[in-house]
Design an enzyme around this catalytic site. Structure first.
Site, mmCIF file in Angstrom:
data_model
loop_
_atom_site.group_PDB
_atom_site.id
_atom_site.type_symbol
_atom_site.label_atom_id
_atom_site.label_comp_id
_atom_site.label_asym_id
_atom_site.label_seq_id
_atom_site.Cartn_x
_atom_site.Cartn_y
_atom_site.Cartn_z
ATOM 1 N N SER A 158 34.153 -73.008 35.714
ATOM 2 C CA SER A 158 33.253 -72.923 36.790
ATOM 3 C C SER A 158 33.914 -72.876 38.197
ATOM 4 C CB SER A 158 32.265 -74.274 36.853
ATOM 5 O OG SER A 158 31.251 -73.833 35.566
ATOM 6 N N ALA B 279 36.422 -76.576 29.193
ATOM 7 C CA ALA B 279 36.261 -75.149 29.521
ATOM 8 C C ALA B 279 35.235 -75.122 30.634
ATOM 9 C CB ALA B 279 36.016 -74.521 28.230
ATOM 10 N N GLU B 280 34.222 -75.657 30.549
ATOM 11 C CA GLU B 280 33.103 -74.924 31.490
ATOM 12 C C GLU B 280 33.531 -75.574 32.707
ATOM 13 O OE1 GLU B 280 28.503 -74.516 32.204
ATOM 14 O OE2 GLU B 280 29.161 -75.105 30.376
ATOM 15 N N THR B 281 34.193 -76.747 32.922
ATOM 16 C CA THR B 281 34.578 -77.604 34.139
ATOM 17 C C THR B 281 35.487 -76.401 34.705
ATOM 18 O OG1 THR B 281 34.182 -79.370 33.561
ATOM 19 C CG2 THR B 281 35.683 -79.166 35.366
#
Length: 155
Positions: A80, A75-77
């Site tokens: 971002s 999710a963060e990848t």
């Protein structure tokens, strides 16, 4: 979507903008060392939508289910990358808030994450990331907010 580079689809204007700066887009969008170890693969990348996959195998907790932290990495990848594309070459995206709700477990196969913008401002960008299994059942819903800082280090 534009030209295809190393399996990732980029809008042509993004390819052109970063090429002028001498930036290697495939390396930039590889999800870094952690993403490489976890098998994250970015398959589509634009400010409006980022899609990536990750294998369940190798990313499980002791019960054999997809680790919640692995879902958070995916999710963060994705969020971002979307934030960085929104900010453009003059900005860097730094995650400041991530929350994940885990709906069901996954034991095998690939999970797919799709990040779409909730808010795209001048100083922050927020993305919702929906992670599904191969049966298109929702495994996790996440929300990531990134601070968009000037690339020269001045906020």
């Amino acid at each position: 979507m534009g030209e295809q580079t190393a399996g990732v689809k980029f809008p042509q204007e993004v390819i052109d903008e970063y090429a002028q700066l001498g930036v290697d887009l495939p390396a930039l969008f590889s999800a870094g060392d952690l993403g490489t170890r976890m098998g994250v693969r970015i398959v589509e990348a634009a400010a409006e939508r980022v899609v990536g996959t990750m294998p369940v195998e190798g990313n499980t907790q002791p019960y054999g289910l997809l680790h919640g932290g692995a879902s958070a990495v995916l999710a963060e990848t994705l969020g971002s990358i979307g934030s960085m594309l929104h900010g453009g070459a003059s900005k860097i995206a730094v995650g400041v808030d991530l929350n994940c709700t885990h709906h069901r477990g996954a034991r095998s196969g690939l999970v797919t994450g799709v990040a779409t913008p909730v808010h795209r401002g001048r100083s922050t960008a927020t993305y919702e990331i929906v992670i599904t299994d191969e049966q298109d059942k929702r495994v996790c819903t996440a929300r990531l907010t990134c601070l968009l800082r000037n690339a020269n280090g001045v906020a």
